[in-house]
Design an enzyme around this catalytic site. Structure first.
Site, PDB file in Angstrom:
ATOM      1  N   SER A 159      26.860  35.721  64.481  1.00 25.53           N
ATOM      2  CA  SER A 159      27.539  36.551  63.488  1.00 25.53           C
ATOM      3  C   SER A 159      27.252  38.038  63.737  1.00 25.53           C
ATOM      4  O   SER A 159      27.605  38.554  64.786  1.00 25.53           O
ATOM      5  CB  SER A 159      27.128  36.119  62.083  1.00 25.53           C
ATOM      6  OG  SER A 159      27.961  36.698  61.120  1.00 25.53           O
TER       7      SER A 159
ATOM      8  N   ASP B 142      36.198  28.838  62.385  1.00 25.39           N
ATOM      9  CA  ASP B 142      35.564  29.922  61.634  1.00 25.39           C
ATOM     10  C   ASP B 142      36.563  31.052  61.429  1.00 25.39           C
ATOM     11  O   ASP B 142      37.273  31.420  62.354  1.00 25.39           O
ATOM     12  CB  ASP B 142      34.349  30.437  62.420  1.00 25.39           C
ATOM     13  CG  ASP B 142      33.711  31.664  61.787  1.00 25.39           C
ATOM     14  OD1 ASP B 142      33.710  31.761  60.547  1.00 25.39           O
ATOM     15  OD2 ASP B 142      33.218  32.519  62.541  1.00 25.39           O
TER      16      ASP B 142
ATOM     17  N   HIS C 151      31.404  28.688  61.491  1.00 23.35           N
ATOM     18  CA  HIS C 151      30.584  29.859  61.788  1.00 23.35           C
ATOM     19  C   HIS C 151      29.192  29.458  62.274  1.00 23.35           C
ATOM     20  O   HIS C 151      28.628  30.104  63.147  1.00 23.35           O
ATOM     21  CB  HIS C 151      30.476  30.691  60.508  1.00 23.35           C
ATOM     22  CG  HIS C 151      30.015  32.089  60.714  1.00 23.35           C
ATOM     23  ND1 HIS C 151      30.755  33.016  61.426  1.00 23.35           N
ATOM     24  CD2 HIS C 151      28.904  32.747  60.291  1.00 23.35           C
ATOM     25  CE1 HIS C 151      30.106  34.176  61.421  1.00 23.35           C
ATOM     26  NE2 HIS C 151      28.990  34.034  60.745  1.00 23.35           N
TER      27      HIS C 151
END
Length: 467
Positions: free
Chosen positions: A173, A388, A444
């Site tokens: 991320s 995601d 994610h």
């Protein structure tokens, strides 16, 4: 006679020599971890690393389950900015996975420390159990990169036996910013044996992430044809679309709210939304509008909806639930087992204070990647769960393509073995020293959604085997 004098001296020196080879700090070793039915056979350590004056970053380090002396050292950072790497440890690829009761831990069959020594670092100060003496937590990209480098150096001061091991920097991320900026420091330090970096569902470019997400949403059936036509009219000209910072107000208004607070789980399009769909929504035409459009579109890569709540209420990213891990880590006996300082705050998955005070200095990571690739000795893996929406696969694929490296292996499926059968794990495209890889059906947090596929991918990256 000489031998009789030398014997005791050698005997005295032997423990010192052995101590140098296994210099891990004894007071950091976790000797009993609550929640486990059986304590692990491998050693693990938890404590604090110095990341600059008064900055104390909490780490949890797990030795490789076999041959730690010769196994690589892997650093892991979760993103945010402001989110804890304990999520990576206890819910993704650490050796112990927290259970829904918030009390019990279960061994992870696909733990990354099966093949590597893994250092999980809570960064920056103010995140998780990390803190600074002055309790001031405003920071920025360059300061965090340097602090993470100092923490890594401090770790190797405490654990000098790992100084010569192959080193990999990995994250997820906002780790898409953390890892390449840290790598810039590490690659300049000849005492560190950097071999490569891996970034999962990373933020690599705000512009590319924004632009690709609208295409991702449309082709996943989230936008109707009327809205798509409007977007083409107001956001595009001469066959080029700008959904990122378009000056046309009609475009901006159409784009805002497409995904934000939509009730969809932005971290996994096909997973349910923990806590249910937020209230205060209405539907118009063929797309969703929310009442609260206060955040401009995609200004935050993890796009937290930090609601105004009373002090002390835990705040999770939308559609996620961190009750289990919060209950576990805040238990007094767990804090004691992990040698957590009394100065450390109550553990939360993400720190609102750190996120709010964080200054983003980089809008894209091209320079950092090109610097690593220019050295021609580091291997890079950019991987994405393909469902995601926070940092979508299309954006990272466009980003890797934009680096203009020579294609070595054209895009193709990659396979892993499950219950004796080959399955498609996703797709991979390989360039000189960099690969872009998708993990089919993962969101994610790739190792949470597809643990075996993620472990296979990680193993091949670490061992430099073909995907």
């Amino acid at each position: 006679m000489a031998n009789t004098h030398m014997g005791p001296v050698l005997l005295l020196a032997l423990p010192l020599l052995l101590g140098l080879s296994r210099a891990a700090p004894r007071d950091h070793e976790v000797t009993f971890l609550p929640g486990l039915g059986k304590q692990p056979s491998f050693r693990h350590f938890s404590g604090y690393l110095c990341a600059g004056p008064g900055k104390r970053l909490h780490y949890w380090f797990v030795e490789a389950q076999s041959n730690p002396q010769s196994s690589p050292l892997v650093l892991w950072l979760n993103g945010g900015p402001g989110c804890s790497s304990m999520e990576g440890f206890l819910k993704e690829h650490g050796p112990f996975l927290v259970q829904p009761d918030g009390v019990t831990l279960k061994y992870n069959d696909y733990a990354w420390n099966k093949i590597a020594n893994v250092l999980y670092l809570e960064s920056p100060a103010g995140v998780g159990f990390s803190y600074s003496d002055d309790k001031k937590y405003a920071t920025n990209d360059t300061e965090v990169a340097h602090n993470n480098y100092l923490a890594l150096k401090d770790f190797l001061r405490l654990f000098p036996e790992y100084c010569k091991n192959d080193l990999y920097l990995t994250g997820e991320s906002y780790g898409g910013i953390y890892i390449p900026t840290l790598a810039e420091w590490v690659m300049q330090d000849p005492s560190l044996n950097l071999k490569g970096i891996a970034v999962g569902n990373g933020l690599s470019s705000y512009e590319i992430n924004d632009n690709s997400l609208v295409y991702f949403a449309y082709y996943h059936g989230l936008l109707g044809t009327e809205l798509w036509k409007d977007l083409q009219t107001f956001c595009c000209s001469q066959e080029k679309c700008n959904f990122h910072d378009n000056s046309n107000l009609n475009c901006t208004l159409k784009v805002r709210g497409i995904v934000e607070e939509s009730g969809l789980n932005i971290y996994n399009l096909y997973a349910p939304c923990d806590g249910g769909v937020p209230g205060g929504m209405r539907y118009e035409s063929d797309y969703l509008i929310t009442h609260d459009l206060g955040n401009s579109f995609i200004r935050m890569p993890m796009r937290f909806s930090w609601r105004q709540v009373s002090c002390g209420v835990r705040m999770d990213p939308p559609c996620t639930n961190s009750t289990d891990i919060s209950v576990y880590l805040n238990a007094p006996e767990v804090r004691k087992a992990l040698h957590i300082s009394p100065e450390a705050p109550e553990w939360q998955v993400c720190s609102f204070e750190v996120n709010r005070g964080y200054k983003r200095l980089y809008m894209q990571m091209n320079d950092q990647y090109l610097k690593l690739l220019g050295a021609t000795k580091y291997r890079i893996l950019v991987y994405n769960g393909d469902v995601d929406m926070a940092c979508n696969f299309l954006g990272d694929e466009w980003f890797v393509d934009s680096l203009c490296q020579k294609v070595q292996v054209a895009r193709r499926p990659w396979l892993y073995t499950e219950r004796g059968e080959n399955q498609i794990g996703g797709f991979v495209k390989e360039f000189t020293n960099i690969a872009f890889l998708t993990v089919k059906g993962a969101g994610h947090m790739v190792p949470t959604d597809r643990p075996l596929a993620a472990f296979t991918m990680f193993s091949r990256f670490i061992r430099n085997e073909p995907y």
